[in-house]
Write a protein that holds these residues in place. Sequence first.
Motif, PDB file in Angstrom:
ATOM      1  N   UNK B  36      79.102  -7.511 -11.480  1.00 19.47           N
ATOM      2  CA  UNK B  36      78.772  -7.989 -12.558  1.00 19.47           C
ATOM      3  C   UNK B  36      79.182  -6.893 -13.587  1.00 19.47           C
ATOM      4  N   UNK B 123      73.542  -2.499 -11.829  1.00 28.28           N
ATOM      5  CA  UNK B 123      73.557  -1.731 -10.450  1.00 28.28           C
ATOM      6  C   UNK B 123      73.227  -2.618  -9.386  1.00 28.28           C
ATOM      7  N   UNK B 124      73.026  -2.160  -8.201  1.00 27.11           N
ATOM      8  CA  UNK B 124      72.426  -2.940  -7.368  1.00 27.11           C
ATOM      9  C   UNK B 124      71.182  -2.529  -6.534  1.00 27.11           C
ATOM     10  N   UNK B 125      70.422  -1.891  -7.374  1.00 27.22           N
ATOM     11  CA  UNK B 125      68.939  -1.287  -6.528  1.00 27.22           C
ATOM     12  C   UNK B 125      67.942  -1.012  -7.549  1.00 27.22           C
ATOM     13  N   UNK B 126      66.616  -1.137  -6.973  1.00 22.76           N
ATOM     14  CA  UNK B 126      65.684  -0.942  -8.094  1.00 22.76           C
ATOM     15  C   UNK B 126      65.404   0.587  -8.639  1.00 22.76           C
ATOM     16  N   UNK B 129      67.705   0.820 -11.650  1.00 20.16           N
ATOM     17  CA  UNK B 129      67.141   0.138 -12.739  1.00 20.16           C
ATOM     18  C   UNK B 129      65.981   0.580 -13.291  1.00 20.16           C
ATOM     19  N   UNK B 146      71.117  -6.927 -15.339  1.00 15.14           N
ATOM     20  CA  UNK B 146      71.747  -8.244 -14.785  1.00 15.14           C
ATOM     21  C   UNK B 146      71.590  -8.152 -13.398  1.00 15.14           C
ATOM     22  N   UNK B 147      71.422  -9.159 -12.689  1.00 13.78           N
ATOM     23  CA  UNK B 147      71.102  -9.110 -11.223  1.00 13.78           C
ATOM     24  C   UNK B 147      71.645 -10.696 -10.692  1.00 13.78           C
ATOM     25  N   UNK B 148      72.028 -10.668  -9.555  1.00 10.23           N
ATOM     26  CA  UNK B 148      72.506 -12.139  -9.048  1.00 10.23           C
ATOM     27  C   UNK B 148      71.988 -12.116  -7.430  1.00 10.23           C
ATOM     28  N   UNK B 149      72.170 -13.247  -6.994  1.00  9.92           N
ATOM     29  CA  UNK B 149      72.295 -13.644  -5.632  1.00  9.92           C
ATOM     30  C   UNK B 149      73.158 -14.648  -5.378  1.00  9.92           C
ATOM     31  N   UNK B 199      72.980  -6.943   3.181  1.00 10.33           N
ATOM     32  CA  UNK B 199      73.681  -7.154   2.092  1.00 10.33           C
ATOM     33  C   UNK B 199      73.146  -8.585   1.375  1.00 10.33           C
ATOM     34  N   UNK B 200      73.255  -8.527   0.210  1.00 11.31           N
ATOM     35  CA  UNK B 200      72.590  -9.734  -0.669  1.00 11.31           C
ATOM     36  C   UNK B 200      74.158 -10.595  -1.042  1.00 11.31           C
TER      37      UNK B 200
END
Lengths: 92, 387
Positions: B36, B123-126, B129, B146-149, B199-200
């Motif tokens: 992202x 970022x990739x973790x709670x 955030x 922003x976040x995705x799967x 891994x997502x």
Amino acid sequence: MSDAFKVQIRTADQTRKAQVEVETDKSAGELIQAAVDNWKLPVDTEYTLVNVTRGTTVPAAQRVGSVADPGDVLEVQPVLVAGATREPRRGR
Amino acid sequence: MTDFGVQRHDRHRLIGWFDADRLAATRVAVIGAGAIGNEVCKNLALLGTGRITVFDHDRIERHNLTRSALFRDADVGRHKADVVAQRTAELDPSIAVDAVRGDVLEVLRPSDVARFDVVFCCVDNFEARLRLNELALIAGVDLVNGAIDARHASVEHFPFSQGRRLGCYECGLPPSAYQRIAQRYSCGWLRRAGLIERKVPTTIVTSGVAGALMVSWGLRMGPSAPDAGERPASTPGPDAAARRALIDTVTGRSQVSTVLRSDACPACSLVRDEVTVIDWPAAHPLVPTPASAALRVRLPEEVVFGARCESCGFDARGSVPLGSRVRSHTTDVRRCPRCGEEAVAVDGRDAANLGELHRALGGHPPSVPYLWIDDPRISFCVEVNDV
């Protein structure tokens, strides 16, 4: 005995939908948990509740009676974290 | 810069509401230079955003190449922040792009965040955030998350520059997210040694969608921002609201909702309307007066107040320094250097009064970027310099 009303609840991809009667003093979090349990949604994902009719994201602790009206459409949406939820290889 | 008399943003200027001068004066932070972050930086640069600062502590791995437009094969092993900054600057040499190699949990203070107009959270973790949410809330700076799967993109916009009584990221976070964070740690908040990450899976499709909407919302693109009525996009208003979008990139369906403020939100209950930020130079010990010793101190995460082997009584502060972040240590520190038993108990706390903090750490600041002094009479954010 608390009041209850009917709402429509569904998943974000709309593959699961149901007309349900909910007690107004149930929390949004309890409603989400019921959806996860009944529909066997993935348990390695977090969810939030969106009132589609009102256009609001509902905090988990809020009572359903304060955030929805009879007939509203409620959607269980994933809370994405992107990239890494981590699981322990072994407990310590 | 001209090319046969054509200015770089001439076509943009044909859009009535496109304010190139405003964008050129805009300063943004992009936290996370992964999938992202790449998209956000690319979009910001092409739009002519004046100053971009990219934060990341990680290095590029081969699997990043399929979702990161700014990375090349030869970049594997390099710092993500350096590469993204370099390639972003190449997209428009007239903008300023800086790289910061660092973990936001260790380096960012509210005054650092206050230097920006917008913070893009990629970022990739709670945990990160939550920290960025708190920092942006304290600093009164807009936050775009922003976040995705593999299928969805979600974007949230928290316009804190227009007030702190909006819904924040933590207002909408379910309790299970805290349980997810806790799984990374032992019961004493030591990082679990030997973790494997689930891994997502994601694709450039979802990161591209997320990055586009994040920049549109963050820069308030459009004739008038949806939360600003008929006012120009750059004019904040009191009727601002936090928004969340969830976009299904397979069906094209999207859902936009207002994030409601939660009375139970830990971040909102901490940060009041007026925030005073004061400075604590690390070299100067803090000595509380008898009156101030009772003031309540809240830390952004647990720090070490003591470490002792419960088997042999060994004082383990040599391997677990006082004031260090508990989460910076793994469960390996539980093995006692003297008796070899896994019995070292770490006393980690994220709250104390000022007197306790002084006694435990000898007046020196803990290894966190800031702390909070909260009392019915006083509410200060204290920044630690030279962490």
